[in-house]
Design a protein around this motif. Sequence first.
Motif, PDB file in Angstrom:
ATOM      1  N   PHE A  23      23.958  -3.782  -7.675  1.00  0.00           N
ATOM      2  CA  PHE A  23      23.949  -2.466  -8.288  1.00  0.00           C
ATOM      3  C   PHE A  23      23.097  -1.536  -7.438  1.00  0.00           C
ATOM      4  O   PHE A  23      21.914  -1.807  -7.218  1.00  0.00           O
ATOM      5  N   LEU A  24      23.674  -0.442  -6.960  1.00  0.00           N
ATOM      6  CA  LEU A  24      22.911   0.536  -6.195  1.00  0.00           C
ATOM      7  C   LEU A  24      22.119   1.387  -7.176  1.00  0.00           C
ATOM      8  O   LEU A  24      22.683   2.005  -8.073  1.00  0.00           O
ATOM      9  N   VAL A  25      20.795   1.411  -7.028  1.00  0.00           N
ATOM     10  CA  VAL A  25      19.950   2.193  -7.929  1.00  0.00           C
ATOM     11  C   VAL A  25      19.320   3.380  -7.206  1.00  0.00           C
ATOM     12  O   VAL A  25      18.489   4.064  -7.773  1.00  0.00           O
ATOM     13  N   GLY A  26      19.714   3.613  -6.004  1.00  0.00           N
ATOM     14  CA  GLY A  26      19.242   4.737  -5.200  1.00  0.00           C
ATOM     15  C   GLY A  26      19.995   4.733  -3.888  1.00  0.00           C
ATOM     16  O   GLY A  26      20.886   3.912  -3.662  1.00  0.00           O
ATOM     17  N   ASP A  27      19.640   5.645  -3.006  1.00  0.00           N
ATOM     18  CA  ASP A  27      20.311   5.704  -1.706  1.00  0.00           C
ATOM     19  C   ASP A  27      20.046   4.469  -0.864  1.00  0.00           C
ATOM     20  O   ASP A  27      20.881   4.056  -0.076  1.00  0.00           O
TER      21      ASP A  27
END
Length: 179
Positions: free
Chosen positions: A99-103
């Motif tokens: 899961f991408l939670v930021g750049d």
Amino acid sequence: MKKALLTSTLLLFISLSFSQGNGATKYGIRAGINISNMDFDPAPTERNLHRNGFHFGGFAEFSLSEKLWLNTELLWSAEGAKDENWRANYLSLPVQLKFLVGDRLSLGVGPQIGVKTWKSSDAFDTLNFSGVAGIQYQIFGDYFIEVRGVYGFTNMLDDTLAPLEAKQFVIQASIGIKI
């Protein structure tokens, strides 16, 4: 039965890893250190149950959406304990949903199956089923660092050693590149 279930799970995750979601795919390599610890029940005395080792391998990430990726890896990993009789090396297949939670930051979680590749004794079972969770940070460009924990769900030892059981916890610190 346990081995058939684990093998079926492995085949399921391999087939899922070849589905390409929206078409974006990234490949890469990683390497790093392991800190493994074996937890015996009942606990043996006078044993160093800790081992520092290393791991290396490759991975493929498949985009499922803008923020969700399926990460599959093939890693060789030195695990077990420092005592020569309790060492085992594995060829592992972790499969994680990332899961991408930021750049630059992502979290991953999923199952892992390991197949024993080397033994110092016949004590270890051939298959090891674990859970994996980690956090990855893109340092710059395609380079990243990652820290993950691998918790063993199955008894690492062969059934002939019953009632002695051992489960393992491994901390892995990696550096890698997406190519």
